[in-house]
Scaffold this motif. Structure first.
Motif, PDB file in Angstrom:
ATOM      1  N   ARG A  17      -1.119  -9.909  -5.159  1.00 55.33           N
ATOM      2  CA  ARG A  17      -1.657  -8.642  -4.410  1.00 55.33           C
ATOM      3  C   ARG A  17      -0.487  -7.825  -4.258  1.00 55.33           C
ATOM      4  O   ARG A  17       0.802  -7.988  -3.902  1.00 55.33           O
ATOM      5  CB  ARG A  17      -2.352  -8.916  -3.112  1.00 55.33           C
ATOM      6  CG  ARG A  17      -2.780  -7.600  -2.299  1.00 55.33           C
ATOM      7  CD  ARG A  17      -3.527  -8.144  -1.137  1.00 55.33           C
ATOM      8  NE  ARG A  17      -3.856  -6.869  -0.365  1.00 55.33           N
ATOM      9  CZ  ARG A  17      -4.548  -6.628   0.792  1.00 55.33           C
ATOM     10  NH1 ARG A  17      -4.926  -7.975   1.473  1.00 55.33           N
ATOM     11  NH2 ARG A  17      -4.754  -5.482   1.315  1.00 55.33           N
ATOM     12  N   ASP A  18      -0.582  -6.335  -4.464  1.00 58.56           N
ATOM     13  CA  ASP A  18       0.244  -5.290  -4.357  1.00 58.56           C
ATOM     14  C   ASP A  18       1.464  -5.028  -5.512  1.00 58.56           C
ATOM     15  O   ASP A  18       2.199  -4.396  -5.467  1.00 58.56           O
ATOM     16  CB  ASP A  18       1.005  -5.052  -2.952  1.00 58.56           C
ATOM     17  CG  ASP A  18       0.028  -4.837  -1.604  1.00 58.56           C
ATOM     18  OD1 ASP A  18      -0.792  -4.124  -1.574  1.00 58.56           O
ATOM     19  OD2 ASP A  18       0.483  -5.809  -0.707  1.00 58.56           O
ATOM     20  N   LEU A  50      -8.667  -3.141  -9.948  1.00 53.71           N
ATOM     21  CA  LEU A  50      -7.283  -2.373  -9.987  1.00 53.71           C
ATOM     22  C   LEU A  50      -7.328  -0.874  -9.875  1.00 53.71           C
ATOM     23  O   LEU A  50      -8.390  -0.386 -10.242  1.00 53.71           O
ATOM     24  CB  LEU A  50      -6.635  -2.905 -11.411  1.00 53.71           C
ATOM     25  CG  LEU A  50      -6.534  -4.422 -11.630  1.00 53.71           C
ATOM     26  CD1 LEU A  50      -5.786  -4.449 -13.147  1.00 53.71           C
ATOM     27  CD2 LEU A  50      -5.534  -4.878 -10.711  1.00 53.71           C
ATOM     28  N   ALA A  51      -6.163  -0.396  -9.358  1.00 56.22           N
ATOM     29  CA  ALA A  51      -5.909   1.105  -9.202  1.00 56.22           C
ATOM     30  C   ALA A  51      -5.118   1.640 -10.642  1.00 56.22           C
ATOM     31  O   ALA A  51      -4.005   1.192 -10.820  1.00 56.22           O
ATOM     32  CB  ALA A  51      -5.399   1.392  -7.776  1.00 56.22           C
ATOM     33  N   LEU A  52      -5.696   2.352 -11.550  1.00 57.38           N
ATOM     34  CA  LEU A  52      -5.143   3.054 -12.383  1.00 57.38           C
ATOM     35  C   LEU A  52      -5.657   4.408 -12.700  1.00 57.38           C
ATOM     36  O   LEU A  52      -6.829   4.768 -12.140  1.00 57.38           O
ATOM     37  CB  LEU A  52      -5.216   1.936 -13.706  1.00 57.38           C
ATOM     38  CG  LEU A  52      -6.478   1.894 -14.083  1.00 57.38           C
ATOM     39  CD1 LEU A  52      -6.148   1.483 -15.828  1.00 57.38           C
ATOM     40  CD2 LEU A  52      -7.381   0.640 -13.464  1.00 57.38           C
ATOM     41  N   ILE A  87       0.518   2.997 -19.067  1.00 57.66           N
ATOM     42  CA  ILE A  87      -0.343   3.393 -17.955  1.00 57.66           C
ATOM     43  C   ILE A  87       0.098   2.694 -16.428  1.00 57.66           C
ATOM     44  O   ILE A  87       0.148   1.452 -16.653  1.00 57.66           O
ATOM     45  CB  ILE A  87      -1.901   3.027 -18.074  1.00 57.66           C
ATOM     46  CG1 ILE A  87      -2.203   3.633 -19.507  1.00 57.66           C
ATOM     47  CG2 ILE A  87      -2.681   3.317 -16.746  1.00 57.66           C
ATOM     48  CD1 ILE A  87      -3.681   3.184 -19.974  1.00 57.66           C
ATOM     49  N   ALA A  88       0.460   3.341 -15.404  1.00 56.10           N
ATOM     50  CA  ALA A  88       0.949   2.932 -14.310  1.00 56.10           C
ATOM     51  C   ALA A  88      -0.132   2.378 -13.557  1.00 56.10           C
ATOM     52  O   ALA A  88      -1.437   3.302 -13.396  1.00 56.10           O
ATOM     53  CB  ALA A  88       1.657   3.871 -13.522  1.00 56.10           C
ATOM     54  N   ALA A  89      -0.358   1.048 -12.797  1.00 56.82           N
ATOM     55  CA  ALA A  89      -1.443   0.684 -12.078  1.00 56.82           C
ATOM     56  C   ALA A  89      -1.084  -0.074 -10.998  1.00 56.82           C
ATOM     57  O   ALA A  89       0.275  -0.598 -10.848  1.00 56.82           O
ATOM     58  CB  ALA A  89      -2.241  -0.108 -13.144  1.00 56.82           C
ATOM     59  N   THR A  90      -1.677  -0.376 -10.054  1.00 59.19           N
ATOM     60  CA  THR A  90      -1.441  -1.408  -8.845  1.00 59.19           C
ATOM     61  C   THR A  90      -2.620  -2.373  -8.552  1.00 59.19           C
ATOM     62  O   THR A  90      -3.680  -1.965  -8.823  1.00 59.19           O
ATOM     63  CB  THR A  90      -1.018  -0.527  -7.504  1.00 59.19           C
ATOM     64  OG1 THR A  90      -2.238   0.294  -7.227  1.00 59.19           O
ATOM     65  CG2 THR A  90       0.228   0.414  -7.809  1.00 59.19           C
ATOM     66  N   ALA A  91      -2.069  -3.504  -8.282  1.00 58.41           N
ATOM     67  CA  ALA A  91      -3.262  -4.700  -7.755  1.00 58.41           C
ATOM     68  C   ALA A  91      -3.316  -4.387  -6.170  1.00 58.41           C
ATOM     69  O   ALA A  91      -2.750  -5.448  -5.587  1.00 58.41           O
ATOM     70  CB  ALA A  91      -2.788  -5.932  -8.112  1.00 58.41           C
ATOM     71  N   VAL A 146      -9.285 -10.266 -14.791  1.00 58.23           N
ATOM     72  CA  VAL A 146      -8.018 -10.392 -14.018  1.00 58.23           C
ATOM     73  C   VAL A 146      -8.194 -10.857 -12.480  1.00 58.23           C
ATOM     74  O   VAL A 146      -9.288 -10.801 -12.091  1.00 58.23           O
ATOM     75  CB  VAL A 146      -7.864  -8.685 -13.644  1.00 58.23           C
ATOM     76  CG1 VAL A 146      -6.507  -8.710 -12.887  1.00 58.23           C
ATOM     77  CG2 VAL A 146      -7.392  -8.126 -15.088  1.00 58.23           C
ATOM     78  N   ILE A 147      -7.353 -11.581 -12.199  1.00 56.92           N
ATOM     79  CA  ILE A 147      -7.318 -12.256 -10.718  1.00 56.92           C
ATOM     80  C   ILE A 147      -6.174 -11.572 -10.180  1.00 56.92           C
ATOM     81  O   ILE A 147      -5.122 -11.646 -10.588  1.00 56.92           O
ATOM     82  CB  ILE A 147      -7.255 -13.751 -10.804  1.00 56.92           C
ATOM     83  CG1 ILE A 147      -8.607 -14.357 -11.383  1.00 56.92           C
ATOM     84  CG2 ILE A 147      -7.032 -14.158  -9.222  1.00 56.92           C
ATOM     85  CD1 ILE A 147      -8.405 -15.818 -11.495  1.00 56.92           C
ATOM     86  N   VAL A 148      -6.451 -11.019  -8.900  1.00 51.71           N
ATOM     87  CA  VAL A 148      -5.479 -10.895  -8.012  1.00 51.71           C
ATOM     88  C   VAL A 148      -5.601 -11.737  -6.679  1.00 51.71           C
ATOM     89  O   VAL A 148      -6.390 -11.648  -5.950  1.00 51.71           O
ATOM     90  CB  VAL A 148      -5.602  -9.176  -7.438  1.00 51.71           C
ATOM     91  CG1 VAL A 148      -4.529  -8.895  -6.671  1.00 51.71           C
ATOM     92  CG2 VAL A 148      -5.683  -8.310  -8.551  1.00 51.71           C
TER      93      VAL A 148
END
Length: 436
Positions: free
Chosen positions: A75-76, A98-100, A118-122, A148-150
């Motif tokens: 996470r994060d 995910l945030a992208l 592409i920049a992304a965040t979990a 995807v697993i966070v």
């Protein structure tokens, strides 16, 4: 193959549209360490061959791939996604959980043979999905998504952690696969779990299993059910923790792209438990959960699990001061994805920090599915005086039905709205909204 993750032992009802269930595959993957800098992740959309049944010649498909069979993140985690498009059509990367950057808005489509970063965040823990099917209607082949697993910041007590990716394929008599958005009247319908047809999964008695069920079907709303097992406890939906509850009638209903995490405890069974899928036409065998033959893992089942750790979403929404928008899921403002223009008028606009209530009206003659990019939402009660005990990012509405959803506009920017009929040949339609 099945994706199995072993972890130390520790530590909502969606309206039943159909009746049904599913099961999965095994590959050990560890928990990643939290990185201090951005994590590079290479993604490629490419062709593959997959045998969809014994004695059947492999079918040619497209698939979004990563170096490992499963993307598992802390996470994060901050990500640099290096995306290569090996398809013969343009592709836009979309992420659930995910945030992208918003595809086709903050992130342009990538042409055949193209590459981008592409920049992304979990930002939140949960079960997610990376997908390049946004522009895939009428393409040469169907595209398989990438789970995807966070991970939660605190360990969660389960003995097995399984991804169950349910996918549907339409095959011509020669075994070639049809892309969505095309007529499939005489095509054979095939369902698979993680690319396998009716696998058998061996489980020890009293083992607690986290099943991360993902509806990877292109259009179908499905229900998943394990025969003779009623205690299916829903723990999370669409990448967000829920107030734990038992699945109604033992069935979990998922719209396309929906994800539901459930906990089950393997009973003392003499024969395999059938995993069934129902898509509104018939109950179909999907997999089997079989006794392993080993001694029970413990003397008795574990007590009911506590809720999963919170993901930072608000406990309450102030509906009295909400921005209210009526939004029909049809009409000329909705455009097929390949005709979408970022210069079109937004469906609505709101300021960051405001609560927004959308009245979604399905005025069509069949089930319609709407996906809201960018903001998890609550499904409101009929009297608009409360909400269901879970968050969603995708919702199926029956013909003629109006549902109200509410969200806190936490993320600024422009985001997509998707709407499509639950029909293989139906187009994927788009609009967009803005949070300023």
């Amino acid at each position: 193959m099945f994706c199995r993750m072993r972890q130390p032992v520790e530590r909502i009802s969606r309206r039943t549209l159909l009746g049904g269930l599913v099961a999965g595959l095994t590959a050990s993957l560890g928990r990643p360490a939290v990185a201090a800098s951005r994590i590079g992740l290479a993604l490629e959309a490419r062709a593959e061959s997959l045998a969809l049944g014994p004695g059947r010649a492999p079918s040619q498909l497209w698939r979004l791939t990563a170096p490992a069979p499963l993307v598992r993140l802390a996470r994060d985690a901050a990500l640099d996604l290096g995306f290569s498009n090996g398809l013969s059509v343009a592709a836009a990367l979309a992420g659930r959980g995910l945030a992208l950057p918003a595809p086709l808005l903050g992130q342009p489509a990538v042409g055949p043979g193209g590459r981008t970063s592409i920049a992304a965040t979990a930002a939140r823990a949960g079960t997610g999905l990376l997908d390049v099917r946004l522009l895939a209607d009428h393409a040469a082949l169907p595209i398989r998504p990438l789970p995807v697993i966070v991970d939660e910041a605190q360990p969660v007590t389960v003995d097995r952690d399984e991804i169950f990716l349910v996918e549907d394929f339409r095959l011509r008599p020669d075994g070639s696969a049809l892309a969505p958005g095309t007529e499939a009247k005489d095509a054979e319908l095939v369902y698979a779990i993680n690319g396998q047809i009716q696998p058998e999964i061996a489980l020890r008695t009293h083992a607690r299993v986290r099943l991360r069920i993902i509806n990877g079907c292109h259009r179908a709303v499905i229900a998943i059910k394990i025969a003779d097992l009623d205690a299916i406890r829903v723990m999370a939906i669409d990448s967000q923790p829920a107030e734990p509850f038992l699945a109604r009638n033992g069935a979990v209903v998922l719209p396309p792209g929906g994800r539901t995490d459930v906990f089950i405890d393997m009973p003392a069974a003499k024969a395999p438990l059938q995993v069934l899928l129902h898509d509104g036409t018939a109950a179909r065998p999907l997999a089997r959960l079989a006794p392993s033959g080993e001694p029970p893992l413990r003397g008795a089942p574990l007590p009911p699990a506590p809720p999963l750790p919170a993901n930072g979403l608000p406990d309450k929404l102030d509906l009295g001061k909400a921005v209210r928008v009526d939004l029909a899921l049809d009409g000329p403002d909705w455009r097929p994805a390949v005709q979408f223009s970022a210069t079109s008028a937004p469906a609505f606009q709101a300021k960051a920090g405001r609560v927004v209530v959308l009245a979604l009206a399905n005025k069509t003659s069949g089930t319609n599915v709407v996906h809201l990019h960018g903001q998890p939402f609550r499904l409101l009660d009929r009297l608009d005086d409360g909400w269901k005990p879970y968050w969603l990012d995708t919702l199926a509405l029956e013909a003629g039905q109006t549902q109200r959803i509410a969200f806190l506009a936490q993320q600024s920017g422009r985001f997509l709205l998707e709407s499509m009929a639950a029909n293989w040949a139906a187009p994927r339609l788009l609009r967009w909204y803005e949070i300023a």
